[in-house]
Design an enzyme around this catalytic site. Structure first.
Site, short mmCIF file in Angstrom:
data_model
loop_
_atom_site.label_atom_id
_atom_site.label_comp_id
_atom_site.label_asym_id
_atom_site.label_seq_id
_atom_site.Cartn_x
_atom_site.Cartn_y
_atom_site.Cartn_z
N ARG A 51 103.90 39.21 19.05
CA ARG A 51 103.84 40.67 19.16
C ARG A 51 105.05 41.39 18.60
NH1 ARG A 51 100.69 38.46 22.41
NH2 ARG A 51 102.42 37.03 22.53
N THR A 52 106.23 40.96 18.99
CA THR A 52 107.41 41.76 18.64
C THR A 52 107.61 41.76 17.13
OG1 THR A 52 108.33 41.05 20.75
CG2 THR A 52 109.83 42.14 19.24
N LYS A 80 121.48 25.22 8.42
CA LYS A 80 122.57 24.51 7.72
C LYS A 80 123.92 24.81 8.36
CE LYS A 80 120.27 25.71 3.46
NZ LYS A 80 120.50 26.61 2.32
N ARG A 101 115.70 38.54 16.94
CA ARG A 101 115.52 37.82 18.22
C ARG A 101 116.32 36.53 18.15
NH1 ARG A 101 109.83 36.67 21.17
NH2 ARG A 101 110.19 38.87 21.67
N HIS A 129 115.33 42.87 26.50
CA HIS A 129 114.28 43.02 25.49
C HIS A 129 113.95 44.52 25.45
CE1 HIS A 129 110.98 42.28 22.95
NE2 HIS A 129 110.32 41.37 23.62
N1 CP Z 1 106.09 40.44 24.56
C1 CP Z 1 106.70 39.70 23.61
O1 CP Z 1 107.93 39.77 23.40
O2 CP Z 1 105.84 38.89 22.90
P1 CP Z 1 106.26 37.92 21.73
O3 CP Z 1 107.14 36.85 22.32
O4 CP Z 1 104.96 37.39 21.17
O5 CP Z 1 107.03 38.74 20.72
#
Ligand code: CP
Length: 304
Positions: A51-52, A80, A101, A129
């Site tokens: 999603r993100t 590396k 991320r 998040h």
């Molecule tokens: N909700 C969320 O962060 O989903 P993903 O891990 O798929 O990005």
């Protein structure tokens, strides 16, 4: 706003403005189709995501911009031994904004200290998040019509669930918010959230292991996955992973206008028989994520 590392980087006024822009985008998509012509977002994902990452990419594409990046550390030069700081300095020369991320808590903050373009934390370890929180706030605003006067049940892995920590931090800024914290004893909310966030701000909350105990009081039930990737011990994960499985039976005493949320991915914690219930909002929630990220990109790039 230069970077978004923590939801607390945003004032309540800025959050409300982002929500209003996102709602306008939902109503008038065509108005925004060329707002980011010529702009590029880099999505640097050192940890898996559906999603993100894809909603950031869809957001930029729908604004007329383009995307580049990687979806796993193994396909980048971090495999590396390149440092996050070096990666960020380089990618800043190829893009206008970066969503990142990383499994290490604080990595996006370190990256932001070296970056020449805005950095968005797309999730760092069990810490934070912020764009999921913005997604959750937009969902609550659209589905409940308000962000105040709500009793919110948070259920599942409250220890490692970074979305829960960010959501609590954001929601306490609105009036008359109460929390019901539902978790196994082993996965209770961290002490620092209780002491430094809830108690310090005199927020009403209670803790229980029983999902049905307060279900009739809830306006929102926010389910979470047990975070397998944060466990040190496989046996503990196996023992706890199916502790809560929300199904129609468990919802029998819930309010008619309960909003059931989940940041997804789901494993077993919501039975698929709930998906057709009008109170199930989690797939809509994932869609709202694209619109709030469109609003955020516009804000961070200074596009009117
Ligand atoms: N909700 C969320 O962060 O989903 P993903 O891990 O798929 O990005």
């Amino acid at each position: 706003m230069k970077h978004l590392i923590d939801i607390q980087n945003l004032t309540i006024e800025e959050i409300d403005e982002l929500i209003e822009v996102a709602r306008d985008i939902i109503k008038h998509k065509e108005k925004y189709a060329h707002k980011c012509d010529g702009k590029k977002i880099a999505t640097l994902f050192f940890e898996p995501s559906t999603r993100t990452r894809l909603s950031f990419e869809a957001a930029m594409l729908e604004l007329g911009g383009s995307v580049l990046g990687f979806s796993e550390a193994a396909s980048s030069s971090s495999a590396k031994g390149e440092s996050v700081s070096d990666t960020i300095r380089v990618v800043g020369a190829y893009s206008d904004i970066i969503a990142m991320r990383h499994p290490k808590e604080g990595a996006p903050l370190v990256a932001s200290l070296k970056s020449i373009v805005p950095i968005i934390n797309a999730g760092d370890g069990g810490h934070n998040h912020p764009t999921q929180t913005l997604t959750d706030l937009l969902t609550i605003k659209c589905e409940k019509g308000r962000l105040d006067n709500l009793t919110i049940g948070l259920c599942g892995d409250l220890m490692f669930g970074r979305t829960v920590h960010s959501l609590i931090t954001a929601m306490i800024r609105y009036p008359n918010i109460k929390f019901v914290l539902i978790s196994p004893k082993e996965l209770m909310i961290p002490e620092y959230i209780k002491k430094d966030v809830l108690e310090k701000n005199k927020i009403e909350y209670c803790e229980t292991t029983d999902i049905e105990e307060y279900i009739d009081k809830l306006d929102i039930l926010y389910m979470t996955r047990v975070q397998k990737e944060r466990f040190f011990n496989e046996d503990d994960y196996v023992r706890l992973k199916d502790y809560y499985i929300l199904n129609k039976e468990k919802l029998k005493n819930a309010k008619e206008d309960l909003c059931i949320m989940h940041p997804l991915p789901r494993v077993n914690e919501i039975s698929t028989d709930v998906d057709d219930d009008k109170r199930a909002c989690y797939f809509k929630q994932a869609e709202y994520g694209k619109y709030i990220r469109m609003a955020l990109i516009l804000k961070m790039l200074g596009v009117k």
